[in-house]
Design a protein around this motif. Structure first.
Motif, mmCIF file in Angstrom:
data_model
loop_
_atom_site.group_PDB
_atom_site.id
_atom_site.type_symbol
_atom_site.label_atom_id
_atom_site.label_comp_id
_atom_site.label_asym_id
_atom_site.label_seq_id
_atom_site.Cartn_x
_atom_site.Cartn_y
_atom_site.Cartn_z
ATOM 1 N N LYS A 64 50.703 41.701 50.329
ATOM 2 C CA LYS A 64 51.501 40.888 49.412
ATOM 3 C C LYS A 64 51.466 41.473 48.003
ATOM 4 N N TYR A 65 50.389 42.197 47.689
ATOM 5 C CA TYR A 65 50.159 42.643 46.319
ATOM 6 C C TYR A 65 50.399 44.132 46.091
ATOM 7 N N VAL A 66 50.617 44.883 47.157
ATOM 8 C CA VAL A 66 50.725 46.340 47.015
ATOM 9 C C VAL A 66 51.892 46.873 47.843
ATOM 10 N N ALA A 67 52.667 47.768 47.243
ATOM 11 C CA ALA A 67 53.722 48.507 47.949
ATOM 12 C C ALA A 67 53.584 49.976 47.596
ATOM 13 N N CYS A 68 53.895 50.854 48.549
ATOM 14 C CA CYS A 68 53.693 52.293 48.349
ATOM 15 C C CYS A 68 54.965 53.072 48.634
ATOM 16 N N LEU A 69 55.083 54.204 47.960
ATOM 17 C CA LEU A 69 56.170 55.139 48.253
ATOM 18 C C LEU A 69 55.923 55.711 49.643
ATOM 19 N N ALA A 70 56.867 55.479 50.560
ATOM 20 C CA ALA A 70 56.651 55.773 51.988
ATOM 21 C C ALA A 70 56.996 57.215 52.347
ATOM 22 N N PHE A 71 56.407 58.139 51.607
ATOM 23 C CA PHE A 71 56.491 59.562 51.909
ATOM 24 C C PHE A 71 55.068 60.101 51.974
ATOM 25 N N VAL A 72 54.840 61.069 52.854
ATOM 26 C CA VAL A 72 53.492 61.546 53.134
ATOM 27 C C VAL A 72 53.387 63.035 52.848
ATOM 28 N N ASP A 73 52.223 63.447 52.324
ATOM 29 C CA ASP A 73 51.938 64.857 52.077
ATOM 30 C C ASP A 73 51.573 65.528 53.397
ATOM 31 N N GLY A 74 52.378 66.499 53.825
ATOM 32 C CA GLY A 74 52.145 67.167 55.101
ATOM 33 C C GLY A 74 51.251 68.385 55.010
ATOM 34 N N GLY A 75 50.796 68.726 53.800
ATOM 35 C CA GLY A 75 49.934 69.896 53.646
ATOM 36 C C GLY A 75 50.702 71.130 53.206
#
Length: 439
Positions: A375-386
């Motif tokens: 409820k309190y946190v949202a994240c940019l939905a992209f991931v570091d692949g290395g």
């Protein structure tokens, strides 16, 4: 005893006639449709397509197959028996007729479509099954989640889907025998509950859509749902439509699409497109020419090679600097607080655009760029692949949700709608109320 024997002979004759009538049936429509379900009882969300299966000739029952646009052929939890009889199949198991190691199909699949990896067991002709005693055809399959290799047995299979007029499912489409493989239950490690197979929807000649030779064109249209509500599934079409979603009952959803070329790679049956740049609030992040972009239905979030990822995060951080940051939540590195001192903070973030060939833009709006963690946190939905990621960009399923996409293998193009939510509809808005069933 004589009466019982006569009854059994009559039963088999009836089953045989029904089976033959199914095989000769000509569907009134040439596009097929299947429901798509979201599963969240696993580490990251996964999606399955529901397909009717023929269980020992006498029973038709639905089964869930993990959607995999990379797999070279279909495989699922079943066992092989040379002599299919209703009394010979163990309870709650599907019994399938096997491909012999002497069949041409065995040689073809082994030579070109079975996984070749040092971790895979050798494919030999030593396996024998009771009945006729002929040799079976072991092939290797790979769990798309664990990347572990398992041996399965190639078979002749029967799968059934419904035809559609674009608005409703209509009649069941009669199966034509196809090649799949029976894998042991251990091959499905980390699969969602009740998902007992892998549905190959790739460019392979043994992918599911290639078996609709007398009906649908080689066109796949996929719409992944954002909700796990089983009564409101997403949808997978096989064929060129039309496709209608509520409330646009007279608007073919293809009118919302833009198209970009599909790119071929000799070392993969998967789908690739060309992304020239990632655009965030009118600033372009150029993508190196040699950086490939792959489409995936088994990775949950879009993965970027480190050099690309760092530039995207840096730019996104700059244009959202007024939103308070939160502690990162794995696997994400950029997260925001959605409540401050008990007051909700509006997540007014810019769209992210994939700039494609011919000037086309696939717009990733907030619903597909921001993942609500709590409820309190949202994240940019992209991931570091290395830094050494095989692909510069691998677009994952979160970015596909409520986007209507089309893999047109006739024209080698990829169609995309961007978010249907901005069109006041969603992937859960196809009407699965069946008009008629014939079995």
């Amino acid at each position: 005893m004589l009466l019982l024997l006569q009854f059994f002979v009559l039963l088999l004759a009836f089953i045989s006639q029904e089976y033959e009538s199914i095989a000769q049936y000509v569907p009134p429509y040439t596009t097929m449709v299947s429901p798509v379900h979201k599963h969240i009882d696993v580490a990251t969300p996964l999606y399955s397509v529901q397909i009717d299966t023929l269980w020992e000739i006498t029973r038709i029952t639905p089964a869930n197959f993990l959607i995999d646009i990379d797999a070279p052929f279909i495989w699922h939890d079943c066992i092989q028996q040379w002599n299919k009889r209703p009394v010979s199949c163990p309870m709650y198991r599907r019994c399938i007729f096997p491909v012999s190691c002497e069949d041409l199909q065995c040689t073809k699949v082994r030579s070109y479509y079975s996984y070749k990896n040092p971790s895979c067991p050798p494919e030999t002709n030593s396996s024998r099954l009771p009945g006729l005693g002929s040799c079976s055809c072991p092939v290797n399959v790979m769990n798309p989640l664990t990347k572990s290799c398992t041996q399965a047995l190639l078979n002749y299979d029967d799968l059934i889907v419904n035809t559609t007029n674009g608005r409703n499912p209509f009649n069941a489409f009669p199966f034509s025998t196809l090649n799949a493989a029976c894998a042991p239950s251990s091959a499905f490690k980390y699969f969602p509950a009740n998902v007992t197979g892998v549905m190959a929807l790739s460019l392979s000649p043994y992918a599911f859509q290639t078996f609709f030779k007398q009906a649908a064109k080689k066109i796949l249209a996929l719409c992944l749902p954002s909700s796990r509500n089983t009564s409101a599934p997403g949808v997978l079409f096989y064929g060129d439509g039309p496709y209608y979603f509520h409330p646009h009952s007279n608007v073919d959803i293809t009118s919302f699409l833009s198209y970009t070329p599909l790119l071929e790679r000799l070392d993969s049956f998967g789908y690739f497109i060309r992304v020239n740049a990632i655009v965030i609030k009118q600033r372009s992040i150029e993508i190196p020419t040699k950086a490939t972009t792959k489409l995936s239905t088994t990775k949950a979030y879009t993965t970027l090679r480190t050099d690309i990822y760092n530039r995207v995060v840096r730019r996104f951080s700059k244009v959202t600097k007024r939103i308070p940051l939160a502690k990162p939540v794995t696997p994400f590195k950029l997260c925001f607080r959605t409540f401050v001192n008990g007051t909700r903070v509006g997540l007014k973030v810019p769209d992210i655009s994939f700039s494609l060939q011919d000037g086309k833009k696939w717009i990733v709006s907030t619903a597909n760029s921001m993942k609500q963690i709590t409820k309190y946190v949202a994240c940019l939905a992209f991931v570091d692949g290395g830094a050494t990621s095989e692909h510069g960009i691998e677009i994952g399923t979160f970015q596909f949700e409520d986007n209507f996409v089309v893999f047109d293998l006739e024209k080698s193009t990829f169609g995309f709608s961007s978010s249907l939510l901005k069109k006041q509809t969603s992937c859960a808005n196809f009407n699965f109320t069946s008009i008629k069933r014939w079995y």
